[in-house]
Design an enzyme around this catalytic site. Structure first.
Site, PDB file in Angstrom:
ATOM      1  N   GLU A   1    -121.928  83.255  12.075  1.00  0.00           N
ATOM      2  CA  GLU A   1    -122.376  84.384  12.893  1.00  0.00           C
ATOM      3  C   GLU A   1    -121.447  85.588  12.722  1.00  0.00           C
ATOM      4  O   GLU A   1    -120.224  85.442  12.730  1.00  0.00           O
ATOM      5  CB  GLU A   1    -122.400  83.971  14.372  1.00  0.00           C
ATOM      6  CG  GLU A   1    -122.999  85.024  15.288  1.00  0.00           C
ATOM      7  CD  GLU A   1    -122.888  84.632  16.758  1.00  0.00           C
ATOM      8  OE1 GLU A   1    -121.764  84.394  17.249  1.00  0.00           O
ATOM      9  OE2 GLU A   1    -123.935  84.556  17.428  1.00  0.00           O
TER      10      GLU A   1
ATOM     11  N   TYR B   1    -126.356  92.597  14.298  1.00  0.00           N
ATOM     12  CA  TYR B   1    -126.091  91.170  14.519  1.00  0.00           C
ATOM     13  C   TYR B   1    -126.685  90.390  13.352  1.00  0.00           C
ATOM     14  O   TYR B   1    -127.796  90.672  12.896  1.00  0.00           O
ATOM     15  CB  TYR B   1    -126.740  90.707  15.834  1.00  0.00           C
ATOM     16  CG  TYR B   1    -126.629  89.217  16.058  1.00  0.00           C
ATOM     17  CD1 TYR B   1    -125.561  88.694  16.775  1.00  0.00           C
ATOM     18  CD2 TYR B   1    -127.572  88.332  15.534  1.00  0.00           C
ATOM     19  CE1 TYR B   1    -125.430  87.324  16.983  1.00  0.00           C
ATOM     20  CE2 TYR B   1    -127.448  86.959  15.728  1.00  0.00           C
ATOM     21  CZ  TYR B   1    -126.385  86.478  16.449  1.00  0.00           C
ATOM     22  OH  TYR B   1    -126.259  85.117  16.642  1.00  0.00           O
TER      23      TYR B   1
END
Ligand code: GDP
Ligand code: MN
Length: 387
Positions: free
Chosen positions: A197, A109
């Site tokens: 993101e 992530y």
């Protein structure tokens, strides 16, 4: 402002962040001939909506042959996708991204965002890619790594290395991650992002780091100088009323309550909402008509608020400084010509040409009430909303 995954990935490519090979298919394209042109490979069909959580909601489907791919794409285009992030109505799927599948060895992530506490851009990384990051933050906060970037010094190579080592990446990937982080920071700063993101950033079969998903949010207040990005806005993905308000230059945010608010100035709008809550009511929206308001905009704002089925009473609170109260009153009267008013409206006009404004509204409609103070106006609106 939010943009689609395929748009975000095109921007990633321009900045040198690796993404899978892909094609975009839209509503109206012939699915079968389109899929026939693709090279033989396993593909992933990804519904393009402004929401995450598509994987678990049927919005990301793997197809090993053309037939499955045609079925997957046909099953998505023209439908509405409901994910945990969309609300029960879902969002329309008007485009599907077809991506060549990649082998996934690890899912990481990565995100860049504005950390308001430190006033810096924060780089967030985690070994727990592909998962809901809020859940990771709650259950295993030690798995979330953060580096704050100094606004003058910029991203330092040491910071990128620290993150790469903490993620347990071998030497070759440390270099790759470093390059990706510098590219993302450059993208973030130069495009006025509020969020970038990648979930997941994957390590593929050949040891390459690839952005499998992409999310970019742009600061609305910077759109005037992000002309190319502003063109990427997809009105179909937003709340219809909020989109319309945006085009009109109004700040409108829908909330859940029963009292519609029309106010000039964000501070006054917040004070009005506080007072409604203080007296036991619930605001239905936040609507700031701003300072440079025209009669037409007032009329549109009024129509927007009364269109909300949850609104049982409207509170108009105008403090005329730059705004003239008579102009505002005329805007309300304009709106009343084209909508048949079903809910009571309490108007409080103070400041520039308040008396003229009040006279204009006097005895014009049985559902139109005027108040002298904000407390009185709020209490009256709450009482009327309950009646
Ligand atoms: P989201 O659920 O809306 O965040 O959509 P993502 O783009 O993150 O996709 C969800 C999941 O689908 C990812 O976490 C991957 O596990 C999986 N996925 C997406 N693309 C591929 C691919 O090319 N190959 C494989 N094996 N899995 C994929
Ligand atoms: Mn994702």
């Amino acid at each position: 402002m939010n943009i689609h995954e395929y748009q975000a990935k095109a921007i990633f490519s321009r900045f040198g962040v690796p993404v899978p090979d892909s094609h975009l298919i839209r509503t109206g394209d012939d699915v079968e001939p389109f899929c026939e042109t693709l090279e033989p490979h396993a593909w992933v069909a990804k519904a393009q909506v402004h929401a995450g959580g598509r994987g678990k909601a049927g919005g990301v489907v793997r197809a090993d042959d053309k037939q499955d791919l045609v079925a997957a794409v046909s099953g998505m285009l023209g439908t509405r996708l409901v994910t945990p992030q969309t609300g029960e109505d879902g969002l329309p799927v008007q485009a599907v991204l077809l991506e060549k599948t990649v082998e996934i060895h690890r899912e990481l992530y990565l995100a860049l965002l504005v950390d308001r506490e430190s006033g810096r851009v924060a780089i967030i990384a985690s070994t727990e890619g592909g998962m809901d990051i809020e859940q990771v933050a709650q259950q295993a906060p030690d798995r979330i790594l953060t580096q704050l970037v100094h606004p003058a010094a910029g991203l330092q190579p040491g910071q990128a290395r620290t993150l790469a080592y903490a993620l347990g990446l071998p030497k070759d990937q440390v270099r790759q991650l470093q390059a990706i982080l510098f590219a993302l920071f450059e993208l973030f700063a130069s495009s006025d992002c509020s969020l970038v993101e990648i979930n997941p950033l994957i390590l593929d079969g050949e040891g390459r780091l690839v952005a499998l998903d992409a999310k970019i949010n742009i600061d609305d207040n910077a759109l005037y100088r992000q002309v190319e990005i502003a063109k990427l806005r997809d009105p179909a993905q937003g709340n219809r009323d909020e989109e319309q308000a945006c085009t009109l230059g109004l700040n409108y945010i829908r909330l859940g309550g029963s009292i519609g608010c029309i106010v000039n100035g964000a501070g006054l709008a917040m004070a009005t909402m506080d007072l409604i809550k203080h007296h036991g009511g619930e605001p239905a929206n936040f609507l700031d008509v701003g300072g440079a308001i025209t009669q037409e905009k007032v009329a549109e704002a009024f129509k927007l608020v009364v269109r909300d089925a949850g609104v049982k009473a409207v509170l108009v609170n105008i403090f005329g400084g730059i705004v003239r109260c008579d102009l505002l009153a005329s805007g309300i009267l304009d709106a009343l010509q084209s909508v048949s008013l079903q809910v009571p409206v309490v108007v409080l006009l103070q400041g520039t040409r308040a008396n003229e404004g009040r006279q204009l509204l006097e005895n014009r409609h049985t559902l139109l009430h005027q108040a002298d103070t904000l407390t009185e106006a709020a209490q009256r609106a709450i009482r009327l909303a309950r009646a």
